[in-house]
Scaffold this motif. Structure first.
Motif, PDB file in Angstrom:
ATOM      1  N   GLY A 145       0.814  -1.215   0.000  1.00  0.00           N
ATOM      2  CA  GLY A 145       0.000   0.000   0.000  1.00  0.00           C
ATOM      3  C   GLY A 145       0.842   1.257   0.000  1.00  0.00           C
ATOM      4  N   ASP A 146       1.956   1.239   0.734  1.00  0.00           N
ATOM      5  CA  ASP A 146       2.849   2.393   0.774  1.00  0.00           C
ATOM      6  C   ASP A 146       3.512   2.609  -0.581  1.00  0.00           C
ATOM      7  N   LEU A 147       3.912   1.508  -1.226  1.00  0.00           N
ATOM      8  CA  LEU A 147       4.512   1.612  -2.556  1.00  0.00           C
ATOM      9  C   LEU A 147       3.516   2.216  -3.544  1.00  0.00           C
ATOM     10  N   MET A 148       2.270   1.758  -3.478  1.00  0.00           N
ATOM     11  CA  MET A 148       1.235   2.260  -4.384  1.00  0.00           C
ATOM     12  C   MET A 148       0.953   3.732  -4.122  1.00  0.00           C
ATOM     13  N   ASN A 149       0.941   4.118  -2.846  1.00  0.00           N
ATOM     14  CA  ASN A 149       0.636   5.495  -2.488  1.00  0.00           C
ATOM     15  C   ASN A 149       1.703   6.454  -3.009  1.00  0.00           C
ATOM     16  N   ARG A 150       2.947   6.018  -2.999  1.00  0.00           N
ATOM     17  CA  ARG A 150       4.039   6.898  -3.447  1.00  0.00           C
ATOM     18  C   ARG A 150       4.027   7.096  -4.956  1.00  0.00           C
ATOM     19  N   ILE A 151       3.580   6.085  -5.688  1.00  0.00           N
ATOM     20  CA  ILE A 151       3.576   6.222  -7.147  1.00  0.00           C
ATOM     21  C   ILE A 151       2.289   6.874  -7.644  1.00  0.00           C
ATOM     22  N   SER A 152       1.298   6.984  -6.787  1.00  0.00           N
ATOM     23  CA  SER A 152       0.032   7.590  -7.210  1.00  0.00           C
ATOM     24  C   SER A 152      -0.203   8.922  -6.510  1.00  0.00           C
ATOM     25  N   GLU A 153      -0.526   8.876  -5.215  1.00  0.00           N
ATOM     26  CA  GLU A 153      -0.854  10.091  -4.479  1.00  0.00           C
ATOM     27  C   GLU A 153       0.319  11.058  -4.416  1.00  0.00           C
TER      28      GLU A 153
END
Length: 611
Positions: A145-153
């Protein structure tokens, strides 16, 4: 150095978008800032008309006009135009200035905002590519989730800096620059009184931005936790439902969500200080303009048109000045997000290519020489003094109970980790000298934890190759004993598989994963406990197919079960990370050791299952 400095390479790459955007912003503001001067001329003309006096009577009052406006006014002076004619042409002039300013504003957004989208695209690609270069240990110590958040949000917040924030910042500088220059040239004292509240504004912005930066950093961290919580819940929904833990998971999510909400509201309240403060300061400036300007008109120092001009300048400054807080907030948030992005971009993989990697065709000779390995994130001593020689074309089984270190052998063969002690070689070449892409592309690998993509059956099997043919896919499925079941699917090989293969049984997922590996046709085949979810009959069918498929290949089959029907050249029995026994099936049975015990226990379990 500011984290945002790492974006300079993108600004250089899209320098023409940026430079043209700056030019269009300046031109847009220039033509817009002429409007108050034309309005001043109109008001002065009306004043003269109402008082029934000539313009020459006010000639002692000096009034400043931009050269372009002066050229426009001179046309009336030459023609001795009437009052109505002047008002009409001034109205047309105001409309033309608005259209020209609007046109350059359109071009401004087409350059600056488009540039920010290009940067967003390039940055996401950079992050995703870097993610793929990071080693297995990184993914075991960081949440998805943290990886996804950094590349999106986080990337979206950075885009707000490279686009809107920069655009408004340059627009602010241009508007203030033009307005203050024209106001100063018109009347220095009145300009001082009108702009005197601005230092209060600067102090407010500095104070509030400090608070915003701290709170924004906290919110981004909480958002990553919230995203991780949701992602894990979605992935494990079947486990949650089977243990009837929906209420507990909702409570856990609500707790994290409430913490995020409180911090977000706290930030919103802080940001809310900006706009009332801006409105109050702008209102005070407007009042000072009318009050002081009125006194100057009474004293005969300025024309009434100057008051109108100054009020328009103040109104023009309203949005840019109010946007200072918004822009500063976007920049602070972008800096926080870019700092989080840089944390990962500056992370170097522990497993990487050598300075001059060797690219060669592997024949299948593999050697482990006194390999010792401890997992860095847990400290588990998985492999101890492991030595093994596998010759080209040999079939080797590595057998052991759960936790004996079997899967670690597979990870080391693929160079997912580097052992701190000992060496692994392929055809006499140290594995650390081999090109990673070349090495992994020449090994047909079936992992223990099967992963299927949310795509068609055909694309999942053909995933390992850029180009393949339906015939090869059908053959691979047949060798994996899954062809008949695929033919029974509603759309056969074009049937969509749910996320992580959720629509398939465990055995079907394993066999599709096997088919994916068999499609590659490489000299080295590595199976990591890939038949645990299939029944005995299907297992025997797959083993029979594999025996023919692996005829001339080097094969390493890792399993906790004993395949007595498969004629292995070597069988390695692992216990607590070390080799406990080594030999052929017959030799190990004759020794009546650990292998023999495992074999007889398995035979008994199969008999009990039949009964």
């Amino acid at each position: 150095m500011s984290p945002l400095a790492s974006l300079n390479k993108y600004f250089w790459k899209y320098k023409w978008h940026f430079l043209l955007g700056m030019i269009f912003i300046i031109l847009s503001n220039y033509f817009r800032i002429l409007t108050p001067q034309v309005t001043k001329y109109v008001l002065n003309t009306v004043e003269v008309s109402l008082q029934k006096k000539s313009i020459a009577a006010d000639s002692h009052i000096k009034t400043h006009y931009d050269p372009l406006v002066r050229i426009f006014i001179n046309q009336f002076t030459k023609r001795d135009s009437t009052f109505k004619t002047r008002i009409l042409y001034c109205g047309i002039m105001l409309l033309v200035l608005a259209l020209i300013s609007g046109f350059f504003m359109f071009l401004m957004r087409q350059t600056i905002i488009v540039m920010s989208r290009h940067i967003e695209y390039a940055q996401k690609n950079e992050i995703f590519n870097h993610y793929q270069q990071l080693d297995t240990n990184f993914y075991k110590t960081h949440n998805t989730g943290d990886l996804m958040n950094r590349i999106s949000e986080d990337v979206s917040r950075v885009r707000m800096y490279t686009g809107p924030a920069l655009m408004y910042l340059i627009n602010l500088a241009a508007t203030i620059g033009f307005s203050v220059t024209y106001m100063y040239n018109e009347n220095k004292e009145l300009t001082f009184y009108v702009l005197s509240p601005l230092p209060i504004l600067a102090v407010t912005i500095y104070y509030v931005n400090t608070i915003i930066n701290r709170k924004s950093d906290k919110i981004q961290s909480l958002l990553s936790d919230l995203t991780t919580n949701a992602q894990e819940s979605y992935s494990g929904i079947r486990v949650i439902k089977s243990f009837v833990q929906e209420k507990a998971m909702l409570g856990f999510f609500e707790k994290n969500s409430e913490l995020y909400r409180r911090n977000a509201i706290s930030l919103a309240k802080t940001e809310a200080i900006y706009f009332p403060s801006m409105g109050l300061i702008i209102g005070i400036s407007t009042l000072l303009t009318i009050l002081t300007g009125g006194l100057y008109v009474i004293n005969g120092s300025i024309n009434i048109g100057v008051i109108g001009e100054f009020i328009m300048y103040i109104l023009m400054l309203t949005f840019p000045v109010m946007a200072i807080g918004w822009t500063a907030s976007m920049i602070q948030r972008a800096a926080t997000s870019q700092r989080r992005i840089n944390e990962f971009l500056h992370t170097t993989p522990t497993v990487a290519n050598a300075p001059a990697p060797v690219t060669t065709t592997l024949k299948g000779n593999i050697t482990f020489d006194k390999v010792d390995f401890v997992y860095p994130h847990t400290g588990i001593h998985a492999i101890k003094n492991f030595s093994l020689v596998i010759n080209k074309g040999e079939k080797v089984a590595i057998i052991g109970k759960t936790g004996s270190g079997k899967s670690t052998i597979a990870q080391l063969m693929l160079r997912m980790y580097d052992p701190p002690k000992g060496n692994i070689t392929y055809d006499g070449i140290d594995i650390k000298q081999l090109d990673l892409t070349s090495l992994r592309s020449q090994i047909s690998y079936v992992p223990q934890d099967v992963f299927l993509f949310s795509d068609t059956v055909e694309n999942n099997i053909g995933f390992a190759l850029e180009k393949t043919t339906p015939e090869r896919i059908y053959k691979a499925a047949a060798n994996a004993a899954v062809a008949r079941e695929i033919e029974g699917f509603p759309h056969k090989y074009t049937t969509m598989i749910g996320e992580r293969g959720v629509t398939l049984s465990g055995g079907q997922k394993q066999r599709i994963s096997i088919a994916r590996a068999l499609l590659k046709e490489h000299e080295i085949v590595l199976f990591d406990d890939c038949l645990s979810a299939v029944d005995a009959k299907t297992e025997n069918e797959i083993i029979g197919n594999l025996y023919n498929y692996l005829h001339s290949k080097t094969a390493v089959i890792i399993t906790h079960r004993i395949f007595s029907l498969f004629n292995f050249d070597k069988i390695i029995v692992l216990q607590d990370g070390a080799i406990a026994e080594e030999g052929t099936h017959r030799e190990l049975l004759e020794r009546a050791g650990l292998y023999a015990e495992m074999y007889y226990n398995q035979q008994q379990q199969e008999k009990n299952a039949v009964l």
